[in-house]
Design an enzyme around this catalytic site. Structure first.
Site, PDB file in Angstrom:
ATOM      1  N   ASP A  49       0.838  -1.214   0.000  1.00 16.75           N
ATOM      2  CA  ASP A  49       0.000   0.000   0.000  1.00 16.75           C
ATOM      3  C   ASP A  49       0.867   1.255   0.000  1.00 16.75           C
ATOM      4  OD1 ASP A  49      -2.241  -1.553  -0.109  1.00 16.75           O
ATOM      5  OD2 ASP A  49      -3.173  -0.752   1.694  1.00 16.75           O
ATOM      6  N   HIS A  65      -3.596  -2.343  -2.583  1.00 14.54           N
ATOM      7  CA  HIS A  65      -3.709  -1.149  -3.429  1.00 14.54           C
ATOM      8  C   HIS A  65      -2.696  -1.142  -4.567  1.00 14.54           C
ATOM      9  CE1 HIS A  65      -6.725   1.589  -1.589  1.00 14.54           C
ATOM     10  NE2 HIS A  65      -6.567   0.745  -0.571  1.00 14.54           N
TER      11      HIS A  65
END
Length: 740
Positions: free
Chosen positions: A209, A242
């Site tokens: 992320d 992500h």
């Protein structure tokens, strides 16, 4: 005698004074305890507001992607809806490495003389890496030629790395582990300031992320990739949920790259898409500590994860594509479920033996998790194999040997698909799962992907793999870290002030040969050091309440309908108790609404009744003149604003930031199918006319989304992305509504 009386009076006076002092101390202590309790309560409900919004947004993203996948699988190839979205499912082109390198060639990109940013040559030097950090600290931008060159070199290196990195500590070196950074460059710079930059003597593990939500995501990954190239044996990067181009569409990274690199942004994004798929999945330290982004499940097996072809999973939200031979002997790309359908369709042509189970109506599809669809696909494959085992003679009868070989090949591909589907589940759990206090392992319905796993699952997993600690990230924690499962799971989050200034600390952990975690906490904003505890909580609370007001207004029609049920006399007033009950029944946020009434409602009568119509006037939206726009359409826009923007980004195939009026209509029709609600062409036209003020036949996506923002200014939580304005039950309620 007289002296004795005087002493006695003095004693009584002193005793009385002592009693008064003691009472005062008790009152002060009682007041302070009440103050601390109120502050803690405010902090908790503020946190609850932020997390509810964050997780509902992730759930909405996964549901939208499931829906788009449904369109791809079930709509005809020539349908308008399918054509609008098909390009995002072409992520697994099979090209030779040389072809990719030619496609991303940077040599024809010239660096102008006026360019004042950093210059890179390869192999990189420490001075260049430090210069890159300093340039980004001073808000300079790296030229696109160097960006592409750096990404290409990173891609070449990542392809040589295993799925699970294995590293060791020693007495002279401690390993530093960082959690989510989410595009917050100030946090990474602070970590480097406090702990030192990566080097031969200072190894780092960055636990996924790196991008999205923050405004400096591209700068962070360029810094991390530079140090990875410089110290490939001392810098380790794990993939997070992500690091996924589908998630990036919603949470800001795609938009950031296209804004900063207008000319070559599309090429940069395409190369990043490939790089993300090659990032390692986990790191093991001294054979005892496992570092991964999300978590585990009761089926997680490191031996399986170690041998998967991780680059096939370009998006962890969908099973990978495979190449197989069509009836014309041409190689085609297909999703796993499409492959099963092709196999079944082949059998239907030959002997009409297999009738695949339909995916079901969209109503059932809407509320399914990723695992649900995976299981559905798996059932179809198993059914097909069972039929063949039961009736082989019927199948083989009447076909030649080449056709038999082709049929066997199709069946073997189905088995291979089953294996790939199980591998995909392992990766999905690795990137999306969260720990829970109860025992067991259940689907993560809050996020929509991965699972919740309990302490018994942790214990079993650690015993099976001879480990002693799991370090994971994925969840924001107020102190920057949190232990659970008898201190055998450590959650680490390195993005401070994540929801707003003062909302949380960031943290990183250092591990030496004793493998005892040493935590370092920080807050990157200097403003937080100037605020008292009460001021910090108050600031964060105001930000959370602003976002909460947006959600309340976005559910205006549902709330008014519920208020009217309590207001049987039609007076327009409800009691505080009824108001709190009605709001909770609609929002399902489990918040102390009676306590929040003072912050959310000011319009009440002398007898304590609340005028709910005036209350919505207080929440009025500042924006363009919307009187002529259909109000149901307007509320849909506010409630599903982020979902709509994600579809816009998908429809904008050339990444120009503009879409045509016709694409605008198609987008709204796609959204209407997704929400299963009727939106007329006239209502869409009125909305388009409102936005297309210069009548040039195109709509600026950013201007459109900003025009219908619920508040004038983005909160820090909304920075770099748009918040999902619906609650977790919105789609379920739509399914249950017979009028839709």
């Amino acid at each position: 005698m007289g002296c004795g009386v005087t002493k006695s009076n003095q004693f009584h006076k002193q005793s009385k004074k002592a009693v008064t002092t003691l009472r005062a101390a008790v009152l002060i202590q009682r007041w302070y305890r009440q103050y601390v309790a109120r502050t803690e309560m405010r902090r908790r409900y503020t946190w609850n507001i932020f997390q509810s919004i964050e997780y509902s947004g992730e759930q909405a993203q996964i549901k939208l992607y499931n829906f788009l996948g449904y369109l791809m699988d079930n709509f005809t190839p020539s349908s308008n809806e399918r054509n609008l979205i098909s390009h995002i499912f072409r992520e697994n082109e099979v090209c030779r490495d040389a072809e990719w390198e030619r496609y991303f060639c940077f040599e024809n990109i010239e660096v102008p003389e006026i360019y004042s940013g950093p210059h890179l040559t390869f192999p990189l030097t420490m001075e260049q890496a430090v210069g890159l950090v300093e340039a980004f600290r001073n808000k300079k931008q790296l030229h696109s030629r160097y960006v592409l060159q750096l990404l290409l070199e990173t891609w070449k290196l990542l392809r040589m790395l295993p799925n699970i990195n294995r590293i060791s500590t020693c007495h002279s070196k401690e390993i530093t582990i960082c959690g989510d950074l989410h595009g917050q460059l100030e946090d990474l710079l602070l970590v480097f300031y406090k702990n030192g930059m990566p080097s031969l003597d200072k190894p780092y593990v960055f636990n996924g992320d790196f991008v999205d939500r923050g405004k400096d995501s591209i700068e962070i990954i360029l810094i991390l990739f530079a140090f990875l190239l410089l110290y490939p044996r001392d810098v380790y990067l794990n993939r997070g949920n992500h690091e996924d181009h589908i998630v990036n569409l919603r949470y800001g990274f795609t938009k950031e790259v296209l804004t900063k690199y207008k000319l070559h942004g599309k090429r940069i994004l395409k190369l990043l898409q490939k790089i993300f798929s090659w990032l390692p999945l986990a790191t093991v330290i001294d054979q005892k500590v496992l570092v991964l982004h999300g978590g585990i499940s009761d089926s997680t097996d490191l031996s399986v994860i170690a041998r998967v072809d991780r680059h096939k999973y370009v998006s962890a939200l969908r099973p990978p594509k495979r190449r197989h031979m069509s009836s014309t002997r041409t190689s085609i790309d297909s999703d796993m479920d499409e492959e099963v359908w092709s196999a079944n369709r082949f059998l239907l042509r030959r002997g009409s033996l297999v009738y695949p189970k339909p995916l079901g109506a969209r109503s059932s599809f809407h509320n399914c998790s990723l695992q649900d669809f995976s299981d559905r696909i798996k059932v179809n494959m198993e059914d097909g194999q069972d039929v063949h085992r039961r009736r082989p003679s019927t199948f083989i009868c009447g076909i030649n040997s080449s056709e038999q070989q082709e049929a066997v090949s199709v069946l073997s591909e189905s088995v291979s698909s089953d294996t790939a589907n199980e591998e995909w589940k392992q990766i999905l759990d690795l990137l999306w799962s969260d720990p829970m206090t109860p025992e067991g392992c259940i689907p993560n319905e809050v996020r929509g992907g991965g699972c919740y796993w309990g302490p018994d699952v942790t214990e079993d997993f650690l015993n099976r793999h001879n480990l002693q600690l799991i370090i994971r990230s994925h969840e924001c924690k107020q102190e920057g870290y949190e232990f659970c499962h008898n201190r055998k799971v450590l959650t680490l989050f390195s993005a401070s002030n994540y929801y707003d200034v003062g909302s949380n600390r960031g943290a990183y952990v250092k591990l030496g040969p004793d493998l005892l975690p040493y935590m370092i906490q920080y807050q990157a904003s200097s403003m937080t050091r100037e605020l008292s505890v009460g001021q910090s909580v108050g600031r964060t609370e105001r930000s959370a309440l602003k976002v909460l007001r947006e959600q309340l207004f976005a559910h205006k029609s549902d709330l008014i309908c519920t208020f009217k049920k309590y207001d049987s006399g039609g007076t327009g007033f409800v009691s505080l108790t009824d108001w709190a009950s009605a709001v909770e029944s609609v929002m399902h946020l489990n918040l102390p609404w009676r306590m929040l009434r003072c912050q959310l409602v000011t319009c009440k009568t002398s007898n304590g009744m609340i005028d709910y119509h005036d209350w919505f006037n207080e929440l009025a939206i500042k924006g363009p003149n919307t009187d002529h726009i259909d109000q149901s359409l307007l509320e849909t826009l506010y409630r599903h604003r982020s979902t709509l923007e994600t579809i816009f980004r998908i429809v904008d195939t050339d990444n120009s930031g503009f879409i045509t009026i016709e694409d605008f209509r198609q987008t709204w029709k796609l959204l209407s199918v997704y929400l299963k609600m009727a939106i007329t062409d006239e209502a869409i036209s009125d909305l388009a006319v409102t936005i297309d003020s210069n009548h040039d036949g195109s709509i600026d996506i950013d201007e459109f989304m900003e025009a219908f923002r619920l508040t004038d200014k983005k909160s820090r939580l909304e920075r770099g992305r748009s918040m999902f304005m619906g609650t977790a039950t919105d789609l379920t309620k739509l399914d249950e509504d017979p009028t839709v």
